[in-house]
Write a protein that holds these residues in place. Structure first.
Motif, PDB file in Angstrom:
ATOM      1  N   LYS A  84       0.846  -1.190   0.000  1.00 49.50           N
ATOM      2  CA  LYS A  84       0.000   0.000   0.000  1.00 49.50           C
ATOM      3  C   LYS A  84       0.881   1.240   0.000  1.00 49.50           C
ATOM      4  N   ARG A  86       1.102   5.697  -0.030  1.00 47.06           N
ATOM      5  CA  ARG A  86       0.419   6.953   0.292  1.00 47.06           C
ATOM      6  C   ARG A  86       0.944   8.052  -0.624  1.00 47.06           C
ATOM      7  N   LYS A  95      -4.217  10.493  -0.887  1.00 44.66           N
ATOM      8  CA  LYS A  95      -4.922   9.215  -0.920  1.00 44.66           C
ATOM      9  C   LYS A  95      -3.975   8.045  -0.671  1.00 44.66           C
ATOM     10  N   GLU A  96      -4.585   6.887  -0.462  1.00 42.15           N
ATOM     11  CA  GLU A  96      -3.843   5.641  -0.291  1.00 42.15           C
ATOM     12  C   GLU A  96      -4.166   4.781  -1.509  1.00 42.15           C
ATOM     13  N   VAL A  97      -3.126   4.212  -2.130  1.00 46.69           N
ATOM     14  CA  VAL A  97      -3.349   3.452  -3.377  1.00 46.69           C
ATOM     15  C   VAL A  97      -2.595   2.121  -3.345  1.00 46.69           C
ATOM     16  N   GLU A  98      -2.936   1.237  -4.256  1.00 47.49           N
ATOM     17  CA  GLU A  98      -2.321  -0.101  -4.290  1.00 47.49           C
ATOM     18  C   GLU A  98      -1.285  -0.246  -5.403  1.00 47.49           C
ATOM     19  N   SER A  99      -1.215   0.746  -6.256  1.00 45.16           N
ATOM     20  CA  SER A  99      -0.183   0.763  -7.290  1.00 45.16           C
ATOM     21  C   SER A  99       0.071   2.228  -7.633  1.00 45.16           C
ATOM     22  N   ILE A 100       1.293   2.540  -8.048  1.00 44.25           N
ATOM     23  CA  ILE A 100       1.568   3.935  -8.403  1.00 44.25           C
ATOM     24  C   ILE A 100       1.901   4.036  -9.887  1.00 44.25           C
TER      25      ILE A 100
END
Lengths: 263, 263
Positions: A84, A86, A95-100
């Motif tokens: 995860k 940030r 936001k918090e994401v699972e891939s950048i």
């Protein structure tokens, strides 16, 4: 996940099969904090890390646009292999994401910064208690009156983590952790918290309040939250980090971290 | 100059009273290589130094435009306190100057890189011969087949310096210099020169040919000429360095360099 190799764990994370904290997975391999910054701010941040090695021990730094950390994970891809992330803009969590994948750009530099998981393992191996792990809590962390050495836009107080133990254990812990230069090294302070600006040991700034038993004294180590505070204070346009506890798992063994040099 | 304090020596250099090599002046204080670069190239160079700590041990790095090295000479001014400077443009030596007042700009970053003077002193103190000093010659240096870890525009082979001694002395020298992490550390190789790509030990790439006595073996240390070669190869628009032998004298004692961390 316990019996998987590090590349298998990276794959599982990329597939979305692991979005939880990484504590306890890939035992024996070092885990790191992650900071990703545009090159524009990367020089200042690298200098900040070098000037403040105890709170910000550098495990690896990439070239701009280099998605595989050359020392810590030459087969990894930093865009997918953290459970995860940030995204911060101007110092605020966006936001918090699972891939950048969609945010990562070719001018970005990835910093992997050592974490105390590495030395906690070594302490437990010789029977020194790591209380917050025993109690299933988060480590207590405090903002101190120790100033970091500023570098460019980055500055701020040192944050420390605390582990209570007997004076005798503290002595041994100091000796052991001194060897972990890439994982915060020796304690920055042992004993009286007020000496480093902590008025009430039960009032933590981050993590959970400590459980201190009779005959124990507080032992303080420089903490990886220090660079995070410096980043928040500097408010650069964009910073990507791991989510707390959701670290990058390296292919470097903890044994290699002990006394390790980067080259 | 022998009995002058470091600030007095800086003053003498600024006034023009000392334009000679700095070997032997300010005994007990560390001397460093100097590299000054525009901020544009500073990130790559800093990363190169971090990835190649043995040839490029960082003693201090300034913020852009910071003329006083914060750790190594907070009262110094890098524009005046080096006896002789070299100006390189696109990798070619343009000229040698005595002050960089007119060339230095606010975006420039100064790197101070450790040098072997520091550990040679420690070797001589325990009776290990440092042959080139005994003979009044320059240390023999060789380009090896060991590649540095590249970073951005910087790459190239590792350059080593060589000191001949008996196998027993080599063992002790290795142990002692391992403690000097900020002055090239332990030897990178002991014995057979062909193993690191040196075909003829008498054919040096820099410095003077060695004098090797019977029963002695060559001992090789990473050398500060390595970053200079990387700079020449990268051909950045502008680089300022010290002139060979005309080092920056720091206010850091050699004792502090031993086992030193930057923070």
């Amino acid at each position: 996940m316990k019996n998987k190799s590090v590349p298998e764990i990276w794959d599982a994370i990329k597939r979305g099969d692991w979005r939880k904290p990484t504590s306890g997975i890939a035992p024996g391999f070092a885990q790191t904090n992650v900071v990703i910054l545009p090159k524009e701010d990367a020089f200042d941040f690298l200098l900040f890390c070098i000037r403040n090695e105890q709170p910000c021990p550098i495990i690896d730094v990439t070239d701009p646009g280099q998605t595989a950390p050359p020392q810590a994970g030459p087969q990894a891809d930093i865009r997918y292999h953290v459970p995860k992330y940030r995204i911060y803009r101007y110092g605020e969590l966006e936001k918090e994401v699972e891939s950048i994948e969609d945010i990562y750009k070719d001018d970005m530099v990835t910093f992997l910064i050592g974490c105390s998981f590495t030395f906690e393992e070594a302490l437990m191996q010789v029977g020194i208690p790591v209380r917050h792990i025993e109690e299933g809590r988060n480590v207590p962390m405090y903002i101190t009156n120790i100033e970091t050495s500023p570098a460019g836009i980055f500055s701020g107080p040192m944050v420390v983590s605390m582990r209570p133990m007997t004076p005798k254990q503290a002595e041994e812990a100091a000796r052991i952790t001194a060897g972990f230069r890439k994982a915060h090294g020796a304690p920055v302070h042992i004993g009286d918290p007020t000496k480093i600006g902590i008025e009430d040991i039960q009032k933590v700034d981050f993590g959970d309040a400590p459980v201190i038993k009779e005959g124990e004294i507080p032992v303080f180590w420089a903490c990886g939250v220090t660079p995070q505070m410096a980043l928040k204070k500097a408010k650069p346009e964009l910073v990507i980090t791991h989510s707390p506890g959701h670290m990058f798992i390296t292919s470097i063994t903890e044994e290699e971290i002990r006394n390790a040099h980067l080259d």
